[in-house]
Design an enzyme around this catalytic site. Structure first.
Site, mmCIF file in Angstrom:
data_model
loop_
_atom_site.group_PDB
_atom_site.id
_atom_site.type_symbol
_atom_site.label_atom_id
_atom_site.label_comp_id
_atom_site.label_asym_id
_atom_site.label_seq_id
_atom_site.Cartn_x
_atom_site.Cartn_y
_atom_site.Cartn_z
ATOM 1 N N ASP A 172 -5.951 39.954 -50.594
ATOM 2 C CA ASP A 172 -6.790 39.148 -49.703
ATOM 3 C C ASP A 172 -7.748 38.346 -50.564
ATOM 4 O OD1 ASP A 172 -8.136 38.234 -47.267
ATOM 5 O OD2 ASP A 172 -6.950 39.824 -46.334
ATOM 6 N N HIS A 243 -5.967 33.554 -47.171
ATOM 7 C CA HIS A 243 -6.413 34.829 -47.757
ATOM 8 C C HIS A 243 -6.114 34.856 -49.259
ATOM 9 C CE1 HIS A 243 -7.374 36.751 -43.865
ATOM 10 N NE2 HIS A 243 -6.420 35.960 -43.410
ATOM 11 N N GLU A 306 -4.675 33.573 -39.952
ATOM 12 C CA GLU A 306 -5.964 32.956 -40.286
ATOM 13 C C GLU A 306 -5.886 32.069 -41.528
ATOM 14 O OE1 GLU A 306 -8.830 36.574 -38.790
ATOM 15 O OE2 GLU A 306 -8.034 36.690 -40.799
HETATM 16 C C1 ACM Z 1 -5.750 39.875 -38.756
HETATM 17 O O1 ACM Z 1 -6.498 40.697 -38.230
HETATM 18 N N1 ACM Z 1 -6.246 38.823 -39.384
HETATM 19 C C2 ACM Z 1 -4.299 40.030 -38.737
#
Ligand code: ACM
Length: 512
Positions: A172, A243, A306
């Site tokens: 991440d 990420h 995201e």
């Molecule tokens: C997530 O909670 N961004 C998959």
């Protein structure tokens, strides 16, 4: 007859009498089930020091394992009479039966180094098997790193609840957690951040304590072998192209801007994402395929959640790629990654999963969707013909508060975002709004343990348990009446105590 086990078996028929077991336990089994028996023997030896002795099928025994190829995968029958007879089609069914058998004994069987003279089993027949093939837990080892032993312990805890999948979120913005020898800076740089937020991110405080760590190739091999013996499927996730700030700290050539970046020391979503140059797609493919190769035969998760597209919209190079593909919106560029990674991994023999945002751009058929934003995202995916793992945050995010109490430890979302174990227990895996003909697309469900606010094993235990126990029964498909479950859960907590799990205590009945 009620057995105080979790998850609740499908069919239980009590008989008169009991069977008393003592060490050494005599076990008759075919060659194919030797490994499952060896794991059971290790568990018994570690817990209460008992011996297991393999005997020939013609000899008297305490426990007999028989193959029955007509049973479905993971299903089993267990009969306690003059001996314990277990029937299953293969190792996963046998492993579940032996877990159930251990739950029929005293909690000491789940401890380490305890004494046990004998073990009395009720005479009973159980016929059991899960409703859903995917019964998982996700664990974020990127925001806070958890080492090999913690992962192995989690595998044990999943197996103890007859769950079968551990999804490891391996990178991440805040850290990259697996060694890739061809790209050493991913771990020499990307696995370490200078500091972490202290308390809730919104408080603006930091701890100034460096944090990091990663799994070496040998560590991964150790985890993979452990999970294989425990019949738990590992699902590695490399989450790209968003990420990605830890990647960009290590290899700035894959960024959209020249801004120097460090491994991120905030929670939330960094706006810094991979650029869409061909060399960067090549890099992503190479790295993802390498990590996947460390998990032979595993399904692989390619993330995809995201992913902010502002940097692409602002980049002349990215706008050129948009024009080449005829895209109107920068967000469509994400589909280049989704398709490329999914197809490469499938070519290598891996099943592929992604978070539900990939539905918003190009996603190749055959990708399994993890529906996290809402139940409706799962419905949408199934309607569009994708298989779905239900993971909606409103029910299955165990990083959410466990109760309304002001004493709960800091969690990702503030009240009213509360997920009690009762709420988890009430979750319907197959959404009500889904046409029955599409229900087969829902292959199961998983709980999520994001670790921004989970920085120790004690906190991990507190957030995971007992909500994970409730979830295990939901995913097994035998969840029923809350009060009845609570009674079994209270007894089950003695097993968690024996395993040293620092679970969140239950509130007094009727108060939560
Ligand atoms: C997530 O909670 N961004 C998959």
């Amino acid at each position: 007859m009620t057995l105080s086990v979790v998850p609740r078996p499908r069919v239980v028929e009590g008989h008169d009498g009991a069977l008393v077991l003592r060490s050494p336990l005599r076990v008759a089994c075919a060659e194919e089930s030797r490994e499952v028996v060896a794991v059971f023997a290790d568990d018994l030896a570690g817990a209460v020091g008992w011996d297991v002795r393999l005997v020939a099928p013609t000899e008297a025994c305490d426990l007999r394992l028989r193959h029955d190829a007509t049973l479905a995968d993971e299903h089993f029958a267990l009969h306690v009479g003059d001996e314990v007879d277990v029937t299953a089609a293969g190792p996963r069914g046998f492993a579940h039966a032996l877990t159930l058998l251990r739950q029929l004994g005293p909690a000491a069987l789940w401890s380490r180094g305890a004494q046990l003279e004998s073990w009395t089993l009720p005479a009973v027949t159980v016929v059991d098997g899960p409703r859903f093939a995917w019964r998982g837990t996700h664990l974020d080892v990127a925001r806070h790193f958890f080492g090999v032993d913690v992962v192995k312990r989690m595998i044990d805890l999943l197996a103890a609840h007859r769950m079968n999948t551990l999804h490891l979120h391996l990178n991440d913005d805040q850290g990259w957690r697996v060694e890739v020898p061809a790209w050493p800076r991913l771990t020499s740089v990307g696995a370490w951040r200078r500091r972490s937020p202290l308390g809730h991110e919104s408080e603006g405080r930091v701890d100034d304590v460096p944090h990091g760590g990663f799994y070496s190739v040998a560590d991964v091999a150790e985890i993979v072998e452990y999970a294989r013996r425990r019949r738990v499927t590992l699902v590695p996730e490399i989450d790209l192209p968003g990420h990605a700030q830890a990647v960009l700290a290590a290899y700035p050539q894959f960024a959209n801007t020249d801004e120097p970046l460090e491994v991120w020391d905030h929670w939330g979503i960094s706006t810094h994402v991979l650029n869409v140059e061909e060399a960067t797609l090549d890099f992503a493919e190479e790295v993802v395929r390498h990590v996947a190769s460390l998990f032979p035969g595993s399904p692989v998760h390619i993330g995809g959640d995201e992913c902010p597209s502002e940097e692409w919209a602002d980049s002349e190079a990215a706008r050129h790629v948009m024009a080449v593909h005829g895209f109107d919106e920068a967000g469509q560029l994400q589909g280049l990654y989704t398709r490329r990674l999914a197809e490469a991994l499938r070519g290598d023999g891996h099943a592929v999963l992604a978070w539900d945002e990939v539905l918003d751009a190009d996603v190749s058929p055959g990708t399994t969707i993890c529906a996290w934003r809402s139940v409706d995202k799962g419905v949408e995916a199934a309607r569009r013909g994708f298989d779905v793992v239900m993971a909606p945050m409103q029910y299955l995010y165990l990083d959410w508060l466990s109760s309304e109490s002001p004493d709960e430890p800091v969690a990702v979302a503030p009240r009213p975002f509360v997920t009690t174990w009762e709420k988890v227990y009430g979750f319907e895996v197959v959404p009500e709004g889904l046409d029955a003909s599409l229900a087969g697309h829902v292959i199961g469900a998983q709980v999520q343990l994001w670790t921004e606010y989970i920085d120790s094993v004690a906190r991990l235990d507190y957030m995971a348990f007992p909500r994970l126990c409730a979830f295990a029964e939901v995913a097994w498909g035998t969840a029923g009446e809350l009060g009845e479950f609570r009674g079994r859960l209270v007894e089950h907590l003695a097993r968690l105590d024996a395993m040293g799990v620092a679970y969140r205590p239950l509130d007094p009945e009727g108060t939560s």
